[in-house]
Scaffold this active site. Structure first.
Site, PDB file in Angstrom:
ATOM      1  N   ASP A   5      -6.621  23.967 -38.788  1.00 30.98           N
ATOM      2  CA  ASP A   5      -5.043  24.478 -38.837  1.00 30.98           C
ATOM      3  C   ASP A   5      -4.309  25.984 -39.549  1.00 30.98           C
ATOM      4  O   ASP A   5      -5.205  26.382 -40.689  1.00 30.98           O
ATOM      5  CB  ASP A   5      -4.939  23.692 -40.600  1.00 30.98           C
ATOM      6  CG  ASP A   5      -3.780  23.778 -41.470  1.00 30.98           C
ATOM      7  OD1 ASP A   5      -2.561  24.046 -40.409  1.00 30.98           O
ATOM      8  OD2 ASP A   5      -3.544  23.186 -42.524  1.00 30.98           O
ATOM      9  N   LYS A  14       2.878  32.971 -37.315  1.00 33.37           N
ATOM     10  CA  LYS A  14       3.559  31.898 -37.077  1.00 33.37           C
ATOM     11  C   LYS A  14       4.636  31.695 -36.676  1.00 33.37           C
ATOM     12  O   LYS A  14       5.626  31.157 -35.420  1.00 33.37           O
ATOM     13  CB  LYS A  14       2.839  30.814 -38.272  1.00 33.37           C
ATOM     14  CG  LYS A  14       2.852  29.323 -36.901  1.00 33.37           C
ATOM     15  CD  LYS A  14       2.541  27.841 -38.096  1.00 33.37           C
ATOM     16  CE  LYS A  14       2.389  27.249 -37.538  1.00 33.37           C
ATOM     17  NZ  LYS A  14       1.199  26.130 -38.724  1.00 33.37           N
ATOM     18  N   GLU A  74       0.555  18.114 -35.933  1.00 33.26           N
ATOM     19  CA  GLU A  74      -0.026  18.752 -38.450  1.00 33.26           C
ATOM     20  C   GLU A  74      -0.131  16.564 -38.712  1.00 33.26           C
ATOM     21  O   GLU A  74      -0.962  16.834 -39.461  1.00 33.26           O
ATOM     22  CB  GLU A  74       0.664  20.033 -38.617  1.00 33.26           C
ATOM     23  CG  GLU A  74      -0.256  20.901 -37.684  1.00 33.26           C
ATOM     24  CD  GLU A  74       0.816  22.642 -38.323  1.00 33.26           C
ATOM     25  OE1 GLU A  74       1.695  22.538 -39.352  1.00 33.26           O
ATOM     26  OE2 GLU A  74       0.536  23.197 -37.720  1.00 33.26           O
ATOM     27  N   ASP A 134       5.503  16.363 -44.469  1.00 29.87           N
ATOM     28  CA  ASP A 134       4.452  17.966 -44.064  1.00 29.87           C
ATOM     29  C   ASP A 134       5.421  19.040 -44.891  1.00 29.87           C
ATOM     30  O   ASP A 134       6.166  19.077 -43.579  1.00 29.87           O
ATOM     31  CB  ASP A 134       3.635  17.794 -43.298  1.00 29.87           C
ATOM     32  CG  ASP A 134       2.709  18.700 -42.944  1.00 29.87           C
ATOM     33  OD1 ASP A 134       2.999  20.215 -43.667  1.00 29.87           O
ATOM     34  OD2 ASP A 134       2.395  18.864 -41.161  1.00 29.87           O
TER      35      ASP A 134
END
Lengths: 622, 180
Positions: free
Chosen positions: A25, A87, A184, A206
Site C-alpha cells: 500500500d 503521491k 485500494e 476509503d
C-alpha cells in the site's frame, strides 16, 4: 536489476514451493507491506516492530537518503530536501499541482512529469516513490528470507492512466516485478470479504491522507465484482489538518510563515485531529521560529463544525456511485471503512447516516488495503489455496477521442469491467488528407477542453482519397491494471500506428474532481456548448466544400449565381464570429439553399464530389 | 492456469452457450460469465509468461464484451439484428413516427422542468414511467425478434429504445444536477 534473476514465473518452480509475493500500500501519508504466511495475510513490521512507514524521503546529501520516520522527524529542519506526500505529484505536470507556494520544494517543470530539485540532484516523483518502495522491498526480503517473485501495488481507484503508469514505473525502479496494480478500495474488499465470508453488496468508503474513493462491489461465491467507483481525488485527511492549521493562523493572527513553521503547525494540527477522535478537546502549544508561543484549545464541536463541509463532500460521490451501479441505499448490505481518516467520529456518523447502518471497522483501516493486496499477490504468484476466487474491477473515468470541433467521443465509458477493448471507425474530412491526429482523452465532459488530455499521436501515410472515403479504425485496449493502449489502422491500406499511452502528464486531482462534479452540474451548459461547436464545425466544412466545388466546377454557374453564393458564404463566415447557435444554423441553411441548384448541376455532370458538407465531414460512427 | 482455447470468432450466444433469442435467462448468463472469467481472467495467468498473459487479456476482453452485449437489452437486440444482417440505422434513419417524437419532446421538457424546479419526486415519477414505457417497448421488441422474426420491424423498435436510453441518461444527469 534483481528481478531479472528471478526464475521465469511459472516455468521452473516446484509445484508446492511457496512463491514469495507481497502486497504494498503506497500511501500518501504512510506505506505498508504485507504477505500471506500460512494462509493468513499479515503486515510485515520493521526491526523496531513498526508496521507503517511514513511516506517521507529526505535527501541528506548525494549519497545518503533517509526514508520513513527518520526523514519525517527532521522534516522541519530541512523542508526543501524532505519530500512528503509525493503521491500527489505522481504522473503530474507542474501546471497540475497549482499553487506551488504551499510546498517548501523547488519544482522544475519538465515535459512528462514535474521534477524536484534536491541536494542530491533533480528527482522525479517516480524516483522518490521508488525510494519508499525499496525500503519496503528490503523489509519484506529480510522478513521472508528470499527474493520476491512479485508485488501487487495499490493505487486509488480514481488514479488515471498517467498516475497508474507512474506508480508502475516507480515499482520497477525499486526492482519489483509488478504482478498487478490494484485499486485500494477493492483491496480492502478482498481483505474483508475473504475474512468474513461475506455475500451481497458492499460499499467501501476509503478516505486516505490525500484521496477519497468509494467503490460499490457485489460479493458472490468467491467473485468480487466492482459495480461502480467514484471519488474525489483531491480530498483526504490532509485537508482536515489544513482546516485546523487555518484556524490556528486565525486565532493567533499569523501570516506569511516560513516553511519550517508551516510544517510545525501542520504537525500539531494533525496531532490535535487525532486527539479529537477520542477526546472532547485538544490543546495545541508550539513555539514558532520567532520565539512566539501559541497556545490554543480546540473543542471537538468546533472541529466538527469547521470540517463539516469536507465530510459532506464525500457524500455526493456515494450517490453517484450507487446510481451508476443501479442500486439504492437499501441494497447495500455492509459498509467498509478504509483509511486512517475514517477514524474521525464525524466521518463515521455521516457515513452511517447516509447508509442507515453502522459502518464496519473490525479490520484496522490503516492496514486493510495492504492485507488485501497481499492476498491478491499470493493468488497472482500462483500460490493457490483451497478456495478459488476472482476479482472483476472497472475503470473509473471514461476514455475517448477528440473528434471534429473539439468534442470528446467516449469509446469506453466509466465503470466498464476490465480488461476491455473498443474499436471505432473514423474518417477523413478533407480531400487528399494523408494524416490523422489522434488525441486520447479521459473524463466525463463533452468538450475535449474540459477533459484530461492523455496522449496525442499521428497516423501518417493514409493514401490520398476523397474526404470520407478513408476508414481509420481506432482500437482502445485497457488491461487488467487499468492501463490503456491505443492502436490506429487505416483499413484500406493497412497503415498502422500503435501507442502505449504514456501520457505526458496525468489528470490532476482537482481536475478529476472538478470534471466529475461538473459533468452533472454543467450537463446543460455542455449540451449548449456542444450544439454550438457542432454548428461551427458544420459551417466551416460547408464553406470549405462550397469553395472546393467552386474551384472544381465554377464554370457551371452564371456570374450572378456565383455572386449570390459568395454573398452567402460571407454571411456565414460573419455569423461564425458570433456565438449564437441559432444565427449560425440559419446562415448554414441559407448557404445550403443557395447552392442546391449548383449541386444539382454538378450531380448532372456526374462529378464525384457531393456538395453537402455535412455528409463529407461528419464523423462516421459505426 | 494455462490459457484455455477460446474461439474469438464465435458468436456471444455460442460463447455463453445460450439460444440466439432476445428472451434471455439472465441468471444463467451471469453464472456462465463468471465461470468463464474464472478460467480466462488475466489474474489466473499472472504467473505465466507474457505471451500467455496477452492471450488471457484478449480472451477476458472478449468475454467481458460478450457479457456486456448480451446483458443490455438494447445491445443484445442490436447484436441479434447484426447477426441477421439487418442494420438498425440508428445514425442514418431519423424518420420516426410523429407521435413518438412528440412524446419524446414532452418527456424531455418534463425532465428539464423537474431539474429546474429541483423536484426529485417528479423526476422519480418520470423515471418510473420511463421504465414502464421501456419495458413495454422491450416486450414488443421481443415479439418482433423471437416470434415474428421481423428484423426490420425490430430495427424500428431498437431506434425507439435508443431514444429511451438517451432519456434515461438525461434523467440520470438531472438527478446529478439536483444533487448539487
Amino acid at each position: 536489476m534483481a528481478l531479472l534473476q528471478i526464475s521465469e514465473p511459472g516455468m521452473s518452480t516446484a509445484p508446492h514451493q511457496h512463491r514469495l509475493a507481497v502486497g504494498i500500500d503506497l500511501g500518501t501519508t504512510n506505506s505498508l507491506v504485507a504477505t500471506v504466511r500460512n494462509g493468513i495475510s499479515t503486515v510485515l513490521n520493521d526491526e523496531q516492530g513498526r508496521s507503517m512507514l511514513p511516506s517521507v524521503v529526505r535527501y541528506v546529501d548525494e549519497q545518503n537518503i533517509l526514508v520513513g520516520e527518520a526523514a519525517q522527524r527532521t522534516q522541519s529542519e530541512d523542508p526543501i530536501n524532505t519530500i512528503s506526500s509525493v503521491k500527489r505529484f505522481m504522473g503530474r505536470g507542474l501546471a497540475d499541482i497549482g499553487d506551488t507556494s504551499r510546498f517548501p520544494y523547488r519544482f522544475l517543470d519538465q515535459a512528462g512529469q514535474v521534477q524536484l530539485r534536491t541536494v542530491a540532484g533533480t528527482k522525479s516523483p517516480v524516483e522518490v516513490s521508488a525510494e519508499i518502495l525499496k525500503v519496503l522491498r528490503a523489509r519484506a526480503e529480510a522478513s521472508l528470507g528470499g527474493e520476491l517473485v512479485g508485488a501487487v501495488i495499490t493505487v486509488p481507484a480514481y488514479f488515471d492512466d498517467a498516475q497508474r503508469q507512474a506508480t508502475k514505473d516507480a515499482a520497477r525502479l525499486a526492482g519489483l516485478n509488478v504482478l498487478r496494480l490494484l485499486n485500494e478500495p477493492t483491496a480492502a474488499a478482498i481483505a474483508y470479504g475473504l475474512d468474513n465470508a461475506s455475500e451481497g453488496v458492499y460499499a467501501v468508503y476509503d478516505l486516505g491522507g490525500g484521496t477519497f474513493d468509494i467503490s460499490i462491489l457485489r460479493l458472490s461465491r468467491g467473485v468480487f465484482e466492482v459495480l461502480a467507483t467514484n471519488g474525489d481525488s483531491a480530498l483526504g485527511g490532509d485537508d482536515f489538518d489544513q482546516r485546523i492549521f487555518c484556524w490556528l493562523l486565525e486565532q493567533n493572527e499569523l501570516s506569511a510563515l516560513p516553511a519550517s513553521d508551516i510544517r510545525l503547525l501542520l504537525t500539531h494540527a494533525r496531532t490535535a485531529k487525532e486527539q479529537l477522535t477520542e477526546h472532547s478537546e485538544a490543546r495545541i502549544t508550539a513555539m514558532l521560529s520567532t520565539g512566539e508561543v501559541i497556545d490554543n484549545v480546540l473543542s471537538q464541536t468546533a472541529f466538527h463544525e469547521m470540517s463539516n463541509n469536507l465530510v459532506q463532500r464525500t457524500i455526493q460521490p456515494l450517490r453517484r456511485a450507487l446510481r451508476d451501479a443501479g442500486l439504492k441505499v437499501t441494497d447495500v448490505n455492509g459498509v467498509v471503512m478504509v483509511g486512517g481518516a475514517t477514524r474521525m467520529p464525524q466521518v463515521q456518523r455521516a457515513v452511517g447516516e447516509f447508509f442507515g447502518q453502522t459502518p464496519l471497522t473490525n479490520l484496522d483501516p490503516d492496514k486493510v488495503v495492504a492485507l488485501g493486496a497481499a492476498i491478491q499477490a499470493n493468488l497472482l504468484a500462483g500460490n493457490r489455496g483451497e478456495d478459488d476466487w476472482l476479482l472483476l474491477d472497472v475503470i473509473p473515468l471514461s476514455l475517448g477521442l477528440e473528434t471534429m470541433g473539439g468534442l470528446a467521443e467516449k469509446l469506453i465509458p466509466r465503470n466498464s469491467t476490465i480488461p476491455t477493448a473498443r474499436a471505432q471507425e473514423f474518417t477523413t474530412y478533407k480531400d487528399g488528407q494523408t494524416a490523422m491526429s489522434i488525441h486520447v482523452v479521459q473524463g466525463e465532459r463533452e468538450l475535449v477542453a474540459d477533459c484530461r488530455s492523455l496522449a496525442k499521436f499521428e497516423l501518417r501515410g493514409i493514401p490520398a482519397m476523397v474526404a470520407g472515403a478513408a476508414r481509420i479504425r481506432v482500437t482502445f485496449q485497457v488491461d487488467a491494471d487499468g492501463l490503456l493502449s491505443v492502436a490506429a489502422r487505416e483499413m484500406g491500406s493497412g497503415v498502422e500506428a500503435n501507442i502505449e499511452v504514456k501520457p505526458s502528464y496525468g489528470l490532476n486531482d482537482a481536475e478529476i474532481t472538478r470534471m466529475l462534479q461538473e459533468s452533472g452540474q454543467y450537463a446543460k451548459e455542455d449540451m449548449q456548448a456542444r450544439a454550438l461547436r457542432e454548428q461551427q464545425t458544420e459551417a466551416q466544412q460547408l464553406v470549405e466544400a462550397v469553395h472546393n466545388a467552386l474551384a472544381a466546377d465554377g464554370e457551371l454557374l452564371s456570374a450572378d449565381a456565383r455572386t449570390q453564393i459568395l454573398k452567402h458564404i460571407e454571411a456565414l463566415q460573419l455569423s461564425l464570429t458570433q456565438s449564437d447557435t441559432q444565427v449560425l444554423k440559419r446562415a448554414i441553411t441559407a448557404l445550403n439553399d443557395a447552392t442546391v441548384r449548383f449541386a444539382q448541376a454538378r450531380m448532372d455532370k456526374s462529378v464525384a464530389h457531393a456538395l453537402s458538407g455535412k455528409n463529407i465531414s461528419d464523423l462516421e460512427v459505426k | 492456469m494455462s490459457s484455455a482455447k477460446l474461439d474469438l470468432h464465435q458468436s456471444y450466444f455460442q460463447l455463453f452457450d445460450m439460444p440466439q433469442t432476445f428472451a434471455l435467462d439472465g441468471t444463467a448468463l451471469e453464472q456462465r460469465y463468471r465461470a468463464l472469467q474464472m478460467t480466462v481472467h488475466p489474474d489466473k495467468s499472472a504467473h505465466l509468461p507474457n505471451a500467455e498473459q496477452r492471450v488471457a487479456m484478449q480472451q477476458a476482453t472478449f468475454v467481458n464484451e460478450g457479457y456486456q452485449t448480451l446483458r443490455s437489452t438494447l445491445r443484445r437486440a442490436r447484436y441479434i439484428l447484426r447477426l441477421n444482417d439487418v442494420d438498425t440505422q440508428e445514425e442514418t434513419n431519423t424518420a420516426m413516427p410523429m407521435d413518438f417524437l412528440v412524446e419524446q419532446m414532452e418527456w424531455r421538457e418534463a425532465v428539464v422542468e423537474a431539474q429546474q424546479s429541483r423536484d426529485v419526486d417528479a423526476l422519480t415519477e418520470l423515471e418510473t414511467r420511463m421504465h414502464a414505457e421501456t419495458a413495454a417497448l422491450e416486450a414488443q421488441l421481443a415479439d418482433k425478434i423471437d416470434t415474428e422474426k421481423n428484423y426490420v420491424g425490430a430495427a424500428l423498435m431498437v431506434r425507439k429504445l435508443r431514444f429511451m436510453e438517451k432519456l434515461a441518461e438525461e434523467i440520470h444527469a438531472a438527478y446529478d444536477a439536483i444533487d448539487y
